[in-house]
Design an enzyme around this catalytic site. Sequence first.
Site, PDB file in Angstrom:
ATOM      1  N   GLY A 233       0.781  -1.238   0.000  1.00 26.88           N
ATOM      2  CA  GLY A 233       0.000   0.000   0.000  1.00 26.88           C
ATOM      3  C   GLY A 233       0.808   1.280   0.000  1.00 26.88           C
TER       4      GLY A 233
ATOM      5  CD  GLU B  51       0.889   1.252   6.739  1.00 28.29           C
ATOM      6  OE1 GLU B  51       1.278   1.097   5.580  1.00 28.29           O
ATOM      7  OE2 GLU B  51       0.445   0.308   7.439  1.00 28.29           O
TER       8      GLU B  51
ATOM      9  CG  ASP C  70      -8.682   0.791   9.776  1.00 25.05           C
ATOM     10  OD1 ASP C  70      -9.120   0.280  10.816  1.00 25.05           O
ATOM     11  OD2 ASP C  70      -9.393   0.994   8.784  1.00 25.05           O
TER      12      ASP C  70
ATOM     13  CG  PHE D 117     -12.770   0.167   2.110  1.00 27.28           C
ATOM     14  CD1 PHE D 117     -11.751  -0.422   2.843  1.00 27.28           C
ATOM     15  CD2 PHE D 117     -12.820  -0.046   0.734  1.00 27.28           C
ATOM     16  CE1 PHE D 117     -10.798  -1.222   2.224  1.00 27.28           C
ATOM     17  CE2 PHE D 117     -11.873  -0.851   0.116  1.00 27.28           C
ATOM     18  CZ  PHE D 117     -10.864  -1.436   0.864  1.00 27.28           C
ATOM     19  CB  ILE D 118     -10.258   5.277   0.877  1.00 28.15           C
ATOM     20  CG1 ILE D 118      -9.094   4.904   1.809  1.00 28.15           C
ATOM     21  CG2 ILE D 118     -11.183   6.258   1.577  1.00 28.15           C
ATOM     22  CD1 ILE D 118      -8.048   5.962   1.895  1.00 28.15           C
TER      23      ILE D 118
ATOM     24  CG  ASP E 289      -5.533  -3.574  -1.880  1.00 29.35           C
ATOM     25  OD1 ASP E 289      -5.022  -3.065  -0.864  1.00 29.35           O
ATOM     26  OD2 ASP E 289      -5.962  -4.747  -1.898  1.00 29.35           O
TER      27      ASP E 289
ATOM     28  NE  ARG F 249      -2.009  -3.355  -4.083  1.00 24.97           N
ATOM     29  CZ  ARG F 249      -2.121  -3.430  -2.756  1.00 24.97           C
ATOM     30  NH1 ARG F 249      -2.017  -2.353  -2.008  1.00 24.97           N
ATOM     31  NH2 ARG F 249      -2.341  -4.595  -2.177  1.00 24.97           N
TER      32      ARG F 249
HETATM   33  P1  IMP Z   1      -4.538  -1.407  10.681  1.00 22.99           P
HETATM   34  O1  IMP Z   1      -3.568  -2.478  11.059  1.00 22.99           O
HETATM   35  O2  IMP Z   1      -5.949  -1.736  11.103  1.00 22.99           O
HETATM   36  O3  IMP Z   1      -4.121  -0.030  11.160  1.00 22.99           O
HETATM   37  O4  IMP Z   1      -4.643  -1.388   9.111  1.00 22.99           O
HETATM   38  C1  IMP Z   1      -3.678  -0.793   8.340  1.00 22.99           C
HETATM   39  C2  IMP Z   1      -3.600  -1.470   6.994  1.00 22.99           C
HETATM   40  O5  IMP Z   1      -4.879  -1.852   6.494  1.00 22.99           O
HETATM   41  C3  IMP Z   1      -3.031  -0.492   6.007  1.00 22.99           C
HETATM   42  O6  IMP Z   1      -1.654  -0.752   5.823  1.00 22.99           O
HETATM   43  C4  IMP Z   1      -3.812  -0.737   4.753  1.00 22.99           C
HETATM   44  O7  IMP Z   1      -3.082  -1.619   3.930  1.00 22.99           O
HETATM   45  C5  IMP Z   1      -5.077  -1.403   5.179  1.00 22.99           C
HETATM   46  N1  IMP Z   1      -6.208  -0.461   5.156  1.00 22.99           N
HETATM   47  C6  IMP Z   1      -6.744   0.209   6.199  1.00 22.99           C
HETATM   48  N2  IMP Z   1      -7.777   0.975   5.827  1.00 22.99           N
HETATM   49  C7  IMP Z   1      -7.905   0.784   4.494  1.00 22.99           C
HETATM   50  C8  IMP Z   1      -8.810   1.329   3.499  1.00 22.99           C
HETATM   51  O8  IMP Z   1      -9.709   2.153   3.764  1.00 22.99           O
HETATM   52  N3  IMP Z   1      -8.612   0.898   2.222  1.00 22.99           N
HETATM   53  C9  IMP Z   1      -7.638   0.009   1.885  1.00 22.99           C
HETATM   54  N4  IMP Z   1      -6.774  -0.507   2.766  1.00 22.99           N
HETATM   55  C10 IMP Z   1      -6.901  -0.119   4.063  1.00 22.99           C
HETATM   56 MG    MG Z   2      -0.731  -1.361   4.144  1.00 24.17          MG
END
Ligand code: IMP
Ligand code: MG
Length: 180
Positions: A50, A104, A108, A157-158, A164, A170
């Site tokens: 990402g 990063e 999220d 969600f984006i 992706d 992407r």
């Molecule tokens: P976390 O571990 O929950 O903070 O998630 C982070 C990872 O989830 C990021 O590196 C992204 O790859 C993926 N991610 C989180 N939100 C989104 C979104 O809205 N769209 C696509 N990928 C996301």
């Molecule tokens: Mg990621």
Amino acid sequence: METVVYHDKRFRLMISYEQLSQAMDRIAARINSDYSGNSTPVTFICVLNGAIMFTAEMMKRLNFDAELISIKMSSYCGTSSQGTVKVPLGLTGNVEGRDVIVFEDIVDSGLTMVELKRILKEKGARDVKVCTMLLKPDALKADIKLDYVAMEIPNDFIVGFGLDYDELGRNLKDIYVLDK
Ligand code: IMP
Ligand code: MG
């Protein structure tokens, strides 16, 4: 393009490349000033896949000596976090004794960054700073320090600019949000 369709979902334009670019200029200026006097080269870490576009854009703006390594991590399946972090490809280089900046795409829940910080500590990094393009403050569960945040967005969600939906989207230059 105002809307795009991937698999079974439609997305609409949310953040233009111009807006992203200005936000990246702002954090790059801060990072340049924070690292201008650094005595040793910094190690950049791109969190694959990402963060690939964001890392490249930030590298063009950062003017101190740095090396680049990567790690592949994933916690998402479809449009939601799975709550467990997988590491399909470990760190591609050494971080022992190094000053590290992690790039990063989006934070999220924060679990991915917690796990990466644990790995970097275990591998002996001297200092770790986290630079994220996007943050969803309302989704954050982990207690984690984010040093540089380009933009905050709502908990939707984006896709685009590296992010992706099941591997598609992407290569969009702008960011699109799920049209509910
Ligand atoms: P976390 O571990 O929950 O903070 O998630 C982070 C990872 O989830 C990021 O590196 C992204 O790859 C993926 N991610 C989180 N939100 C989104 C979104 O809205 N769209 C696509 N990928 C996301
Ligand atoms: Mg990621």
